[in-house]
Design an enzyme around this catalytic site. Structure first.
Site, short mmCIF file in Angstrom:
data_model
loop_
_atom_site.label_atom_id
_atom_site.label_comp_id
_atom_site.label_asym_id
_atom_site.label_seq_id
_atom_site.Cartn_x
_atom_site.Cartn_y
_atom_site.Cartn_z
N ARG A 81 16.10 -10.08 9.20
CA ARG A 81 15.76 -9.37 10.44
C ARG A 81 14.79 -10.21 11.25
O ARG A 81 13.95 -10.91 10.69
CB ARG A 81 15.11 -8.01 10.12
CG ARG A 81 16.03 -7.04 9.37
CD ARG A 81 15.36 -5.68 9.24
NE ARG A 81 13.92 -5.84 9.00
CZ ARG A 81 12.99 -4.96 9.35
NH1 ARG A 81 13.32 -3.86 9.96
NH2 ARG A 81 11.72 -5.18 9.09
N ARG A 103 -5.59 3.19 12.08
CA ARG A 103 -5.28 1.79 12.36
C ARG A 103 -6.29 1.18 13.33
O ARG A 103 -6.40 -0.02 13.45
CB ARG A 103 -3.88 1.64 12.96
CG ARG A 103 -2.76 1.90 11.97
CD ARG A 103 -1.44 1.34 12.52
NE ARG A 103 -0.42 1.29 11.49
CZ ARG A 103 0.52 2.22 11.32
NH1 ARG A 103 0.54 3.26 12.12
NH2 ARG A 103 1.41 2.08 10.37
N ARG A 132 12.79 -11.31 2.42
CA ARG A 132 13.59 -10.09 2.52
C ARG A 132 14.79 -10.35 3.42
O ARG A 132 14.65 -10.91 4.51
CB ARG A 132 12.70 -8.99 3.12
CG ARG A 132 13.31 -7.65 3.19
CD ARG A 132 12.25 -6.60 3.36
NE ARG A 132 11.61 -6.65 4.68
CZ ARG A 132 10.61 -5.85 5.05
NH1 ARG A 132 10.12 -4.97 4.21
NH2 ARG A 132 10.10 -5.95 6.25
N ARG A 144 2.61 -10.27 13.59
CA ARG A 144 2.27 -8.90 13.15
C ARG A 144 0.93 -8.91 12.42
O ARG A 144 0.13 -7.98 12.56
CB ARG A 144 3.36 -8.36 12.23
CG ARG A 144 4.56 -7.78 12.99
CD ARG A 144 5.82 -7.81 12.15
NE ARG A 144 5.80 -6.88 11.03
CZ ARG A 144 6.62 -6.96 9.98
NH1 ARG A 144 7.53 -7.93 9.92
NH2 ARG A 144 6.57 -6.09 9.02
N LYS A 204 0.82 -1.22 0.00
CA LYS A 204 0.00 0.00 0.00
C LYS A 204 0.85 1.27 0.00
O LYS A 204 0.40 2.31 -0.48
CB LYS A 204 -1.01 0.00 1.14
CG LYS A 204 -0.45 0.28 2.51
CD LYS A 204 -1.58 0.23 3.55
CE LYS A 204 -1.05 0.00 4.93
NZ LYS A 204 -0.32 1.11 5.53
#
Ligand SMILES: [Zn+2]
Length: 216
Positions: free
Chosen positions: A160, A88, A127, A171, A13
């Site tokens: 990470r 949010r 990633r 998350r 987004k």
């Protein structure tokens, strides 16, 4: 045109919001950017926000909304804005509705980017970053040497902690728990909610976003 973006981490987004902002000729505003700008400018609200930051506390919603209100009232936002990360939670959705009403403006569009959790787990866990120079990479395995590293000695690619599959699933759970009530709130309040299928190429998703915004 005032547009709110809703979507999970990794849904794209941010990129889509930048493209829409450019197409509409309006700025893209994120809560973090707006608060940092207010702190840097040393406005009364910025200094108040800074006092929370300096104590390591979260900036409260009502103060964030006052800062957003100031940003939306600025002349460069006269044509509208793309709001990313501003809504949010339900209190933030209510807060934004109050801010817009007090400015005599209205929310034109809420874009809800939808994509399967496992697709996001796959994307985000692909990633890696160089441990030495922090350059990001997609689809390269942890442990590889960063051959073009600007640092000496050259770094290796690491994943990470945030991008480990379990951390991503957590998350996403937090996101779903916060966002489902926001979606229900917009539906209950006749919010201009449009779901966007966020699976596919970046250009393909952009075409869906443009159609939702009434662009060709
Ligand atoms: Zn490197």
């Amino acid at each position: 045109m005032i547009v709110v973006l809703l979507g999970p981490p990794g849904c794209g987004k941010g990129t889509q919001g930048e493209r829409l902002a450019a197409a509409l000729g309006v700025p893209k505003i994120s809560t973090g950017d707006v608060i940092r700008a207010a702190m840097k400018a040393g406005t009364p609200l910025g200094l108040k926000a800074k006092s929370y930051y300096d104590r390591g506390d979260l900036v409260p919603d009502d103060l964030i909304m006052e800062i957003i209100k100031g940003a939306l009232a600025a002349p460069e936002q006269g044509k509208g804005a793309i709001l990313d990360g501003v809504v949010r939670t339900v209190p933030q959705a209510e807060g934004l509705a109050g801010v817009l009403a007090s400015l005599g403006r209205k929310l034109d569009l809420v874009l809800l980017f939808e994509i399967a959790d496992e697709e996001l787990v796959g994307r985000l866990s692909a990633r890696t970053v160089c441990e030495a120079c922090q350059s990001p990479f997609m689809g390269r395995q942890p442990g590889q040497l960063h051959a073009d590293c600007a640092k000496e000695p050259k770094g290796h690619l690491v994943r990470r902690k945030d991008d480990e599959p379990e951390a991503i699933r957590n998350r996403l759970k937090v996101y779903q728990a916060q966002t489902a009530p926001v979606v229900a709130w917009y539906k209950a309040n006749n919010g201009p909610l449009t779901a966007i299928d966020a699976l596919g190429t970046v250009d393909g998703v952009t075409a869906r976003v443009r159609a939702a915004a009434g662009l060709s």
